[in-house]
Scaffold this motif. Structure first.
Motif, PDB file in Angstrom:
ATOM      1  N   ASP A   1      63.078  70.963 120.519  1.00 63.09           N
ATOM      2  CA  ASP A   1      61.953  71.886 120.582  1.00 63.09           C
ATOM      3  C   ASP A   1      62.434  73.325 120.727  1.00 63.09           C
ATOM      4  N   ARG A   2      63.489  73.501 121.493  1.00 57.26           N
ATOM      5  CA  ARG A   2      63.988  74.854 121.765  1.00 57.26           C
ATOM      6  C   ARG A   2      64.766  75.436 120.599  1.00 57.26           C
ATOM      7  N   TYR A   3      65.640  74.641 119.995  1.00 58.87           N
ATOM      8  CA  TYR A   3      66.583  75.185 119.017  1.00 58.87           C
ATOM      9  C   TYR A   3      66.279  74.813 117.572  1.00 58.87           C
ATOM     10  N   GLN A   4      65.516  73.730 117.341  1.00 54.61           N
ATOM     11  CA  GLN A   4      65.192  73.297 115.978  1.00 54.61           C
ATOM     12  C   GLN A   4      66.454  73.104 115.135  1.00 54.61           C
ATOM     13  N   LYS A   5      67.471  72.510 115.733  1.00 52.87           N
ATOM     14  CA  LYS A   5      68.721  72.199 115.047  1.00 52.87           C
ATOM     15  C   LYS A   5      69.021  70.710 115.213  1.00 52.87           C
ATOM     16  N   PRO A   6      69.697  70.090 114.240  1.00 53.56           N
ATOM     17  CA  PRO A   6      70.096  68.688 114.404  1.00 53.56           C
ATOM     18  C   PRO A   6      70.941  68.525 115.668  1.00 53.56           C
ATOM     19  N   LEU A   7      70.779  67.400 116.342  1.00 51.48           N
ATOM     20  CA  LEU A   7      71.480  67.151 117.599  1.00 51.48           C
ATOM     21  C   LEU A   7      72.471  66.005 117.441  1.00 51.48           C
ATOM     22  N   PHE A   8      73.616  66.140 118.115  1.00 49.34           N
ATOM     23  CA  PHE A   8      74.677  65.143 118.038  1.00 49.34           C
ATOM     24  C   PHE A   8      75.090  64.775 119.465  1.00 49.34           C
ATOM     25  N   ILE A   9      74.858  63.518 119.857  1.00 48.93           N
ATOM     26  CA  ILE A   9      75.287  63.037 121.168  1.00 48.93           C
ATOM     27  C   ILE A   9      76.745  62.619 121.017  1.00 48.93           C
ATOM     28  N   VAL A  10      77.658  63.394 121.604  1.00 50.08           N
ATOM     29  CA  VAL A  10      79.080  63.157 121.379  1.00 50.08           C
ATOM     30  C   VAL A  10      79.738  62.359 122.502  1.00 50.08           C
ATOM     31  N   GLU A  11      79.065  62.207 123.633  1.00 47.42           N
ATOM     32  CA  GLU A  11      79.583  61.370 124.719  1.00 47.42           C
ATOM     33  C   GLU A  11      78.429  60.685 125.428  1.00 47.42           C
ATOM     34  N   ASN A  12      78.580  59.383 125.653  1.00 52.00           N
ATOM     35  CA  ASN A  12      77.625  58.608 126.436  1.00 52.00           C
ATOM     36  C   ASN A  12      78.278  57.274 126.750  1.00 52.00           C
ATOM     37  N   GLY A  13      78.308  56.890 128.013  1.00 51.89           N
ATOM     38  CA  GLY A  13      78.935  55.627 128.356  1.00 51.89           C
ATOM     39  C   GLY A  13      78.876  55.371 129.851  1.00 51.89           C
ATOM     40  N   LEU A  14      79.370  54.213 130.244  1.00 51.03           N
ATOM     41  CA  LEU A  14      79.332  53.785 131.642  1.00 51.03           C
ATOM     42  C   LEU A  14      80.734  53.494 132.142  1.00 51.03           C
ATOM     43  N   GLY A  15      81.131  54.216 133.190  1.00 55.82           N
ATOM     44  CA  GLY A  15      82.399  53.939 133.856  1.00 55.82           C
ATOM     45  C   GLY A  15      82.206  52.840 134.889  1.00 55.82           C
ATOM     46  N   ALA A  16      83.037  51.791 134.828  1.00 57.97           N
ATOM     47  CA  ALA A  16      82.882  50.649 135.725  1.00 57.97           C
ATOM     48  C   ALA A  16      84.227  49.977 135.959  1.00 57.97           C
ATOM     49  N   VAL A  17      84.307  49.212 137.034  1.00 56.14           N
ATOM     50  CA  VAL A  17      85.482  48.387 137.307  1.00 56.14           C
ATOM     51  C   VAL A  17      85.325  47.079 136.538  1.00 56.14           C
ATOM     52  N   ASP A  18      86.167  46.877 135.543  1.00 54.85           N
ATOM     53  CA  ASP A  18      86.093  45.689 134.700  1.00 54.85           C
ATOM     54  C   ASP A  18      87.101  44.641 135.161  1.00 54.85           C
ATOM     55  N   GLN A  19      86.739  43.387 135.029  1.00 49.01           N
ATOM     56  CA  GLN A  19      87.625  42.282 135.400  1.00 49.01           C
ATOM     57  C   GLN A  19      87.919  41.427 134.174  1.00 49.01           C
ATOM     58  N   LEU A  20      89.221  41.194 133.926  1.00 51.61           N
ATOM     59  CA  LEU A  20      89.607  40.307 132.839  1.00 51.61           C
ATOM     60  C   LEU A  20      89.299  38.860 133.202  1.00 51.61           C
ATOM     61  N   VAL A  21      88.679  38.143 132.271  1.00 49.64           N
ATOM     62  CA  VAL A  21      88.392  36.716 132.449  1.00 49.64           C
ATOM     63  C   VAL A  21      88.718  36.008 131.139  1.00 49.64           C
ATOM     64  N   LYS A  22      88.761  34.709 131.170  1.00 47.15           N
ATOM     65  CA  LYS A  22      88.990  33.934 129.958  1.00 47.15           C
ATOM     66  C   LYS A  22      87.654  33.475 129.372  1.00 47.15           C
ATOM     67  N   ASP A  23      87.519  33.612 128.062  1.00 42.19           N
ATOM     68  CA  ASP A  23      86.307  33.134 127.409  1.00 42.19           C
ATOM     69  C   ASP A  23      86.413  31.631 127.135  1.00 42.19           C
ATOM     70  N   GLU A  24      85.437  31.088 126.418  1.00 43.14           N
ATOM     71  CA  GLU A  24      85.409  29.643 126.172  1.00 43.14           C
ATOM     72  C   GLU A  24      86.570  29.163 125.313  1.00 43.14           C
ATOM     73  N   HIS A  25      87.252  30.105 124.639  1.00 44.09           N
ATOM     74  CA  HIS A  25      88.398  29.755 123.802  1.00 44.09           C
ATOM     75  C   HIS A  25      89.725  30.030 124.500  1.00 44.09           C
ATOM     76  N   GLY A  26      89.647  30.479 125.757  1.00 46.26           N
ATOM     77  CA  GLY A  26      90.864  30.769 126.505  1.00 46.26           C
ATOM     78  C   GLY A  26      91.427  32.151 126.280  1.00 46.26           C
ATOM     79  N   ASN A  27      90.697  33.009 125.566  1.00 49.72           N
ATOM     80  CA  ASN A  27      91.150  34.372 125.308  1.00 49.72           C
ATOM     81  C   ASN A  27      90.690  35.300 126.430  1.00 49.72           C
ATOM     82  N   LEU A  28      91.525  36.256 126.772  1.00 48.52           N
ATOM     83  CA  LEU A  28      91.164  37.223 127.805  1.00 48.52           C
ATOM     84  C   LEU A  28      90.151  38.221 127.264  1.00 48.52           C
TER      85      LEU A  28
END
Length: 206
Positions: A88-115
């Motif tokens: 509304d303010r600028y009337q220019k195309p917009l580009f979201i260049v960063e968006n994400g979630l920082g989290a503590v991830d844990q490695l686990v094995k899937d049903e095929h035994g892959n991490l």
């Protein structure tokens, strides 16, 4: 271009901007698009309240929003609001260049035994934000692109930690420098691959 309300303000302040021929046209030719990062929203208050835990910007916690492990409030609707305000303010195309979630991830094995990492929390975060981007497009906002942060785990710029992971690909490296640097695709990797492959159509599926 200067908004019309600024003309009134400058007149009240007895300020006159000296314009040369062609200046007004030059002002209109600025950038082709506007890019920005979006992770979190903040609230302000006149009351005495505890500050939010987000480590980059101030404000107080919004009691109606969930927060990440680092105290960043999760507000997908806020992204739609920002997109509408910017367009509304600028009337220019917009580009979201960063968006994400920082989290503590844990490695686990899937049903095929892959991490892997069962990061449904990241999928939910990004899905809700992308749905709101779709709503903004329906509102009439010209959104030219979206890129996540980031595709692969790296050192978090805000906290200098490796345990604060953002990527779709897990990197076996820890804050103390240990790890093999091996890479493992997280559940979100395949989900985001589907988002790209369907041009977002899968976001509306249960």
């Amino acid at each position: 271009a200067y908004p019309k309300y600024l003309d009134s303000y400058l007149k009240e302040q007895n300020v006159r901007i000296k314009m040369e021929p062609g200046d007004e046209e030059v002002l209109k030719n600025t950038v082709d698009f506007i890019s920005f990062s979006y992770y979190v929203s903040v609230c302000e208050t006149a009351q005495d309240m505890d500050m939010g835990e987000g480590n980059l910007i101030g404000g107080v916690a919004n009691p109606y929003l969930k927060a990440s492990e680092w105290g960043w409030q999760i507000d997908p609707v806020g992204l739609r609001i920002v997109l509408n305000q910017f367009y509304d303010r600028y009337q220019k195309p917009l580009f979201i260049v960063e968006n994400g979630l920082g989290a503590v991830d844990q490695l686990v094995k899937d049903e095929h035994g892959n991490l892997t990492v069962e990061d449904d929390y990241r999928i939910d975060y990004m899905k809700q934000h992308l749905i709101e981007v779709g709503h903004a497009i329906e509102d009439g906002v010209d959104v030219m692109g979206y890129t996540s942060w980031g595709c692969i785990d790296l050192v978090s710029a805000s906290t200098a930690e490796l345990k604060k992971r953002y990527g779709f690909i897990y990197v076996d490296r820890n804050d103390d420098g240990t790890g093999t640097l091996a890479r493992y695709r997280k559940k979100s990797f395949y989900w985001y691959q589907d988002v790209i492959g369907t041009n977002g159509d899968c976001l509306n599926e249960d």
